[in-house]
Design a protein around this motif. Structure first.
Motif, PDB file in Angstrom:
ATOM      1  N   SER A  92     -18.215 -10.766   0.866  1.00 23.59           N
ATOM      2  CA  SER A  92     -18.297 -12.226   0.890  1.00 23.59           C
ATOM      3  C   SER A  92     -17.021 -12.856   0.351  1.00 23.59           C
ATOM      4  N   ARG A  93     -16.504 -12.331  -0.750  1.00 24.01           N
ATOM      5  CA  ARG A  93     -15.278 -12.893  -1.328  1.00 24.01           C
ATOM      6  C   ARG A  93     -14.110 -12.785  -0.369  1.00 24.01           C
ATOM      7  N   LEU A  94     -13.983 -11.639   0.273  1.00 27.37           N
ATOM      8  CA  LEU A  94     -12.849 -11.411   1.168  1.00 27.37           C
ATOM      9  C   LEU A  94     -13.112 -11.885   2.589  1.00 27.37           C
ATOM     10  N   ASP A  95     -14.361 -12.306   2.859  1.00 25.19           N
ATOM     11  CA  ASP A  95     -14.745 -12.781   4.194  1.00 25.19           C
ATOM     12  C   ASP A  95     -14.387 -11.745   5.253  1.00 25.19           C
ATOM     13  N   LEU A  96     -14.853 -10.515   5.026  1.00 23.41           N
ATOM     14  CA  LEU A  96     -14.480  -9.404   5.899  1.00 23.41           C
ATOM     15  C   LEU A  96     -15.200  -9.452   7.233  1.00 23.41           C
ATOM     16  N   ALA A 138      -4.703  -7.395   3.073  1.00 21.94           N
ATOM     17  CA  ALA A 138      -4.937  -7.968   4.400  1.00 21.94           C
ATOM     18  C   ALA A 138      -3.789  -7.728   5.364  1.00 21.94           C
ATOM     19  N   ASP A 139      -2.541  -7.712   4.875  1.00 22.57           N
ATOM     20  CA  ASP A 139      -1.407  -7.538   5.785  1.00 22.57           C
ATOM     21  C   ASP A 139      -1.000  -6.082   5.953  1.00 22.57           C
ATOM     22  N   GLY A 140      -1.673  -5.165   5.256  1.00 25.18           N
ATOM     23  CA  GLY A 140      -1.433  -3.744   5.446  1.00 25.18           C
ATOM     24  C   GLY A 140      -0.088  -3.240   4.987  1.00 25.18           C
ATOM     25  N   ASP A 141       0.553  -3.936   4.021  1.00 22.78           N
ATOM     26  CA  ASP A 141       1.886  -3.495   3.596  1.00 22.78           C
ATOM     27  C   ASP A 141       1.825  -2.524   2.410  1.00 22.78           C
ATOM     28  N   GLN A 142       0.619  -2.056   2.076  1.00 19.44           N
ATOM     29  CA  GLN A 142       0.401  -1.094   0.996  1.00 19.44           C
ATOM     30  C   GLN A 142       0.694  -1.667  -0.392  1.00 19.44           C
ATOM     31  N   HIS A 143       0.700  -2.971  -0.498  1.00 23.69           N
ATOM     32  CA  HIS A 143       0.770  -3.662  -1.776  1.00 23.69           C
ATOM     33  C   HIS A 143      -0.148  -4.881  -1.713  1.00 23.69           C
ATOM     34  N   ILE A 144      -0.678  -5.269  -2.849  1.00 26.90           N
ATOM     35  CA  ILE A 144      -1.498  -6.478  -2.909  1.00 26.90           C
ATOM     36  C   ILE A 144      -0.645  -7.584  -3.505  1.00 26.90           C
ATOM     37  N   ASP A 145      -0.393  -8.613  -2.704  1.00 23.91           N
ATOM     38  CA  ASP A 145       0.410  -9.720  -3.199  1.00 23.91           C
ATOM     39  C   ASP A 145      -0.475 -10.722  -3.934  1.00 23.91           C
TER      40      ASP A 145
END
Length: 506
Positions: free
Chosen positions: A382-386, A447-454
């Motif tokens: 729910s938080r991430l609206d997956l 979400a952008d798949g760059d292997q880091h969480i911004d």
């Protein structure tokens, strides 16, 4: 059938809009899209202070349905996390009744996936299924009828045209979920007959109903805003809890109150009508004071957050703590025994029993089983609206973890893990399946798949900005650091500034 509560309804007659041909088109020829968005009757009610009373009433009527009551008792976290459940429900309703049709379709698909996971048998081996169209129709029916009732009880009954318009909107809501029109009666006169039959023949005094009326209101956990002020909250709750319960019972249909054996408290009807009238008068307050989103957002504020009101909140809480100290002097409240006090130094550690209660037992039934882990997955989704397939990946990871926990901790083979079983074998928590949960959680957050969480991705999950200790030299959160922090929280029983609000906040 005798009308058990006919004062809040009117028959179709001259000057009314007449019955609607289907849930997507009114007799006036208005398209389905016009039944949603800012021009809808629902949108007008959403920020009406009276609607808070209506939603509580509707929830009680839902819980009185045998299938819904069983699903709530077995799967819902509303007892332990009612404020979290409230926020998620309101966000969902906003999406469904908004003007954006694409958002509505996406939310409908999410709700259908959520409901498809809620099925089973109750304690008496009676089946329940949240996808049952008759069950879903009753949920919508309670929201519509309670909205009509709130207007009547506050001295402003709806006229026939408005009532039919509102009914068409709720029919369209059900249709947006993909349910056929026939599961709600096509006209208002038929709806009242359906409603009366459900009240007098189908509703029961379920366990979920009793929990809401006699446990939830009287033991309601503090919202995040007041979580650190147990004395202040307990003092206010001791007064407000019984009053809310009495008001809710008094507003229920008389026929159901008699069948369910609900108590008749002297003066309850007067108290209930006064509450609805007071809520009606509250509509005169400034708009930003009564907007549902603002009120719920305020309740969700935490003192260690980084939002624009953080400094003001910190000062306010300092004053409230002083007030709480004064209250303890004049009206002592028993100290909490759940180990939740303190957040620093040695107090940053939880006992195994406290960790079990605060983090693992999401449904509050005293055991760890699949519904508890499913509730964790549901909150994160729910938080991430997956969307699919990320949502299913997360549920599958939690399901694998549950199987691992059963094997490692369920010593008596009853299919669930008790607090004692967990405390005796807590190190088994950090197995390969939990590591997999952490990795999948990272993947769906990235979400952008760059292997880091911004910073934006971090805020989407934790609803707060980066802390000083979580970012690397480039201002990002790495996979290894994220997994390490998650495992430390879930297996080491360390209190955690980001993870506590995610999994423990009420």
């Amino acid at each position: 059938m005798k009308d058990t509560d006919s004062s809040h309804r009117t028959e179709t007659g001259p000057g009314s809009t007449g019955p609607y041909e289907d849930p997507g088109r009114a007799a006036t020829g208005a398209p389905a899209e016009s039944l949603f968005g800012p021009g809808s009757e629902f949108h007008r009610f959403f920020n009406d202070p009276r609607w808070a009373l209506a939603v509580v009433r509707a929830t009680v009527l839902e819980a009185a349905h045998p299938q819904i009551g069983a699903a709530l008792a077995d799967n819902s976290s509303f007892v332990v996390h009612p404020w979290r459940r409230l926020r998620n429900t309101l966000v969902s309703l906003q999406r469904m009744f908004g003007a954006d049709d694409a958002t509505r379709q996406r939310e409908a698909a999410r709700l259908n996936r959520l409901h498809s996971r809620l099925s089973g048998t109750d304690a008496t081996n009676q089946p329940y299924d949240a996808m049952d169209p008759e069950v879903r129709a009753w949920v919508v029916a309670t929201l519509f009828e309670s909205s009509v009732t709130m207007c009547r009880l506050s001295g402003q009954p709806l006229d026939q045209r408005t009532m039919e318009r509102l009914y068409a909107e709720f029919q369209a809501f059900l249709a947006a979920l993909g349910d056929q029109a026939g599961h709600l009666p096509p006209t208002l006169p038929e709806f009242w007959q359906y409603y009366d039959r459900m009240v007098t023949e189908e509703l029961q005094n379920t366990q979920a109903l009793r929990i809401i009326l006699y446990k939830l209101f009287e033991h309601l956990p503090a919202p995040p805003l007041l979580a650190g002020l147990p004395t202040v909250w307990a003092a206010g709750r001791a007064l407000a809890g019984p009053v809310i319960g009495t008001i809710t019972v008094a507003s229920l249909p008389e026929a159901f109150r008699r069948r369910a054996g609900l108590p008749e408290v002297p003066g309850a009807q007067t108290l209930m009508q006064s509450a609805y009238m007071a809520a009606r008068l509250a509509r005169a307050l400034p708009d930003n004071w009564v907007q549902t989103e603002n009120v719920v957002g305020l309740l969700q504020l935490t003192p260690d957050g980084d939002g624009p009101y953080a400094e003001t909140l910190t000062a306010l809480r300092a004053r409230m703590k002083r007030a709480g100290a004064f209250l303890r002097l004049i009206t002592p409240v028993p100290a909490q025994q759940d180990g939740t006090g303190g957040t620093g130094g040695a107090e940053n550690r939880r006992s195994a029993h406290a960790f079990f209660t605060e983090v693992l037992d999401q449904t509050g039934d005293g055991y760890l089983d699949w519904p508890d882990l499913a509730a964790m997955a549901r909150e994160i989704c729910s938080r991430l609206d997956l969307d699919e397939p990320e949502e299913t990946r997360l549920y599958d990871a939690y399901a694998a973890w549950w199987r691992e926990l059963q094997t490692a901790l369920d010593s008596d083979g009853d299919g669930r893990v008790s607090r004692e079983e967990y405390a005796a074998a807590a190190p088994a928590m950090a197995g390969p399946a939990l590591i997999r949960v952490a990795e999948v959680l990272f993947d769906v957050t990235d979400a952008d798949g760059d292997q880091h969480i911004d910073a934006e991705e971090y805020r989407a999950l934790f609803r707060r900005g980066f802390g000083r200790t979580v970012v690397d030299a480039e201002g990002r959160h790495s996979r290894s650091a994220f997994v390490r922090d998650f495992l430390s929280f879930m297996s080491g029983r360390e209190r955690s500034t980001p993870y506590d609000p995610l999994l423990t906040d009420a």
